[in-house]
Design a protein around this motif. Structure first.
Motif, PDB file in Angstrom:
ATOM      1  N   GLY A  54      54.546  69.379  57.080  1.00 38.85           N
ATOM      2  CA  GLY A  54      55.663  69.352  56.146  1.00 38.85           C
ATOM      3  C   GLY A  54      55.405  70.064  54.839  1.00 38.85           C
ATOM      4  N   LEU A  55      54.324  70.861  54.745  1.00 40.14           N
ATOM      5  CA  LEU A  55      53.951  71.492  53.481  1.00 40.14           C
ATOM      6  C   LEU A  55      54.187  73.000  53.467  1.00 40.14           C
ATOM      7  CD1 LEU A  55      50.698  69.516  52.621  1.00 40.14           C
ATOM      8  CD2 LEU A  55      53.036  69.152  51.771  1.00 40.14           C
ATOM      9  N   SER A  56      54.755  73.524  54.507  1.00 36.15           N
ATOM     10  CA  SER A  56      55.180  74.922  54.514  1.00 36.15           C
ATOM     11  C   SER A  56      56.363  75.048  55.462  1.00 36.15           C
ATOM     12  CB  SER A  56      54.037  75.860  54.940  1.00 36.15           C
ATOM     13  OG  SER A  56      53.625  75.575  56.266  1.00 36.15           O
ATOM     14  N   ARG A  70      55.778  77.763  50.624  1.00 33.00           N
ATOM     15  CA  ARG A  70      54.949  76.573  50.494  1.00 33.00           C
ATOM     16  C   ARG A  70      55.748  75.473  49.797  1.00 33.00           C
ATOM     17  NH1 ARG A  70      51.686  78.161  46.764  1.00 33.00           N
ATOM     18  NH2 ARG A  70      52.364  80.340  46.670  1.00 33.00           N
ATOM     19  N   ILE A  71      55.553  74.233  50.253  1.00 35.25           N
ATOM     20  CA  ILE A  71      56.302  73.085  49.740  1.00 35.25           C
ATOM     21  C   ILE A  71      55.343  72.141  49.021  1.00 35.25           C
ATOM     22  CG2 ILE A  71      57.734  71.092  50.371  1.00 35.25           C
ATOM     23  CD1 ILE A  71      58.556  72.631  52.897  1.00 35.25           C
ATOM     24  N   GLU A  72      55.723  71.715  47.833  1.00 39.00           N
ATOM     25  CA  GLU A  72      54.988  70.670  47.118  1.00 39.00           C
ATOM     26  C   GLU A  72      55.787  69.375  47.198  1.00 39.00           C
ATOM     27  OE1 GLU A  72      53.806  71.792  43.156  1.00 39.00           O
ATOM     28  OE2 GLU A  72      53.626  73.899  43.758  1.00 39.00           O
ATOM     29  N   ILE A  78      60.517  66.328  47.790  1.00 39.93           N
ATOM     30  CA  ILE A  78      60.114  67.709  47.531  1.00 39.93           C
ATOM     31  C   ILE A  78      60.224  67.954  46.029  1.00 39.93           C
ATOM     32  CG2 ILE A  78      60.688  70.145  47.900  1.00 39.93           C
ATOM     33  CD1 ILE A  78      61.781  69.364  50.650  1.00 39.93           C
ATOM     34  N   THR A  79      59.167  68.510  45.437  1.00 40.14           N
ATOM     35  CA  THR A  79      59.172  68.770  43.998  1.00 40.14           C
ATOM     36  C   THR A  79      59.215  70.253  43.661  1.00 40.14           C
ATOM     37  OG1 THR A  79      56.755  68.669  43.951  1.00 40.14           O
ATOM     38  CG2 THR A  79      57.968  66.621  43.485  1.00 40.14           C
ATOM     39  N   ALA A  80      58.765  71.122  44.572  1.00 39.84           N
ATOM     40  CA  ALA A  80      58.772  72.562  44.303  1.00 39.84           C
ATOM     41  C   ALA A  80      58.631  73.320  45.616  1.00 39.84           C
ATOM     42  CB  ALA A  80      57.656  72.955  43.343  1.00 39.84           C
ATOM     43  N   ILE A  81      59.173  74.541  45.636  1.00 37.48           N
ATOM     44  CA  ILE A  81      59.048  75.439  46.787  1.00 37.48           C
ATOM     45  C   ILE A  81      58.686  76.820  46.260  1.00 37.48           C
ATOM     46  CG2 ILE A  81      60.236  76.539  48.722  1.00 37.48           C
ATOM     47  CD1 ILE A  81      61.995  74.065  48.919  1.00 37.48           C
ATOM     48  N   THR A  82      57.630  77.421  46.813  1.00 35.43           N
ATOM     49  CA  THR A  82      57.164  78.729  46.373  1.00 35.43           C
ATOM     50  C   THR A  82      57.191  79.710  47.539  1.00 35.43           C
ATOM     51  OG1 THR A  82      55.685  77.656  44.783  1.00 35.43           O
ATOM     52  CG2 THR A  82      55.284  79.985  45.283  1.00 35.43           C
ATOM     53  N   PRO A  83      58.001  80.772  47.470  1.00 34.63           N
ATOM     54  CA  PRO A  83      58.043  81.748  48.566  1.00 34.63           C
ATOM     55  C   PRO A  83      56.719  82.479  48.732  1.00 34.63           C
ATOM     56  CG  PRO A  83      59.969  81.955  47.142  1.00 34.63           C
ATOM     57  CD  PRO A  83      58.987  81.061  46.431  1.00 34.63           C
ATOM     58  N   TRP A 262      60.351  66.617  62.572  1.00 38.71           N
ATOM     59  CA  TRP A 262      58.887  66.537  62.565  1.00 38.71           C
ATOM     60  C   TRP A 262      58.463  65.116  62.222  1.00 38.71           C
ATOM     61  CZ3 TRP A 262      56.539  66.092  57.478  1.00 38.71           C
ATOM     62  CH2 TRP A 262      57.468  66.166  56.430  1.00 38.71           C
ATOM     63  N   ARG A 263      57.158  64.863  62.243  1.00 37.09           N
ATOM     64  CA  ARG A 263      56.627  63.551  61.847  1.00 37.09           C
ATOM     65  C   ARG A 263      55.879  63.682  60.537  1.00 37.09           C
ATOM     66  NH1 ARG A 263      57.308  59.447  65.337  1.00 37.09           N
ATOM     67  NH2 ARG A 263      57.585  59.962  67.543  1.00 37.09           N
TER      68      ARG A 263
END
Length: 294
Positions: A54-56, A70-72, A78-83, A262-263
């Protein structure tokens, strides 16, 4: 499917209305994250696939752009997403896809990293060995030529055996049911049919880690969007054990069109969905997550 400005305005108005109903079903809404970017490629997202942790994620725009990010997270949120990588899809002749032939809608990623994409403008499914590779278009039966031009393959899913499943958003069988086409590596067949219920239309699909088929559906009304998530158990004779996991009230979410099941780290099933903002300033790119029952 790209929607007009009038619908976008109606949707924006609906989001400001007070809630008059509650969601039906068994899923628990965890969070909705609004994703903002200023780049011209950003928007119109019609498909999403999350990594097992669950982090990308990989997301697909309906204008033939695919990107990884990438997912934070902070626990469930979810707090942030960086392409990371942003890539324009290419044709089988290695030309950048544009216009109607570039109306990319559905996404499935194979264990070997190959990417499969379904298209709506010209109904087809293509394989990409890498994001910057030319398309390898799977054979097209004649039935695909009869599908509605702007209502073909928004949904695409791959089962544990590597078989692909897709279904038209609008076109229906003679009895009004939704035909589900299956690719076994050599040819397409009609695997089974799903019941058409109400005004909801299929816009995304995924096989969860539990092996069941999940289908995200959308209804566009006079004051905004509604979303519904259904799932089925596949058998040798078709599908059974249909469940409606949630059905949102009008305006709760934006135009949800992508789905990944997903899990999480607690071992619980989760559905992550992304909205298509139609490149309209009155809409938003929203990533919505629900916890699902086993």
């Amino acid at each position: 499917m790209r929607l007009g400005l009038a619908v976008a305005i109606i949707a924006a108005v609906a989001l400001s209305l007070p809630a008059r109903a509650v969601d039906r079903g068994k899923a628990e809404h965890l969070d909705s994250f609004t994703w903002h970017r200023v780049e011209p490629w950003f928007g119109g997202f019609s498909a999403i696939e999350l990594a097992p942790d669950g982090l990308s994620m990989t997301v697909l725009s309906d204008r033939a752009t695919i990107l990884t990010s990438r997912i934070e997270r902070d626990t469930d949120r979810i707090t942030a997403i960086t392409p990371d990588q942003v890539q324009k899809l290419r044709s089988s002749r290695n030309k950048v896809l544009e216009g109607r032939v570039g109306d990319s809608e559905g996404l499935a990623i194979a264990p070997d990293g190959s990417v499969y994409i379904s298209f709506e403008g010209v109904a087809r499914v293509a394989r990409y060995r890498s994001l910057d590779a030319p398309a390898e278009v799977l054979s097209r039966p004649r039935a695909f030529d009869q599908l509605a031009r702007n209502g073909a393959f928004e949904a695409l899913a791959m089962d544990a055996r590597g078989r692909l499943y897709t279904m038209p958003e609008i076109s229906r069988a003679a009895d009004g049911s939704i035909p589900v086409y299956r690719w076994d590596g050599r040819a397409w067949d009609t695997a089974f049919h799903l019941e058409q219920v109400g005004g909801f239309l299929p816009v995304a699909a995924d096989f969860g880690p539990d092996g069941r088929l999940y289908v995200l559906e959308r209804d566009t009304g006079t004051i905004g969007f509604r979303s519904r998530l259904r799932r089925w158990t596949l058998t040798g004779r078709g599908v059974t054990e249909e469940e409606t996991l949630f059905q949102s009230r009008t305006g709760k979410h934006d135009n949800l069109e992508g789905l990944s099941v997903w899990r999480d780290t607690q071992g619980q099933l989760r559905a992550t969905m992304i909205s298509d903002d139609n490149f309209r300033f009155l809409q938003r790119t929203e990533i919505v997550e629900y916890r699902l029952p086993d």
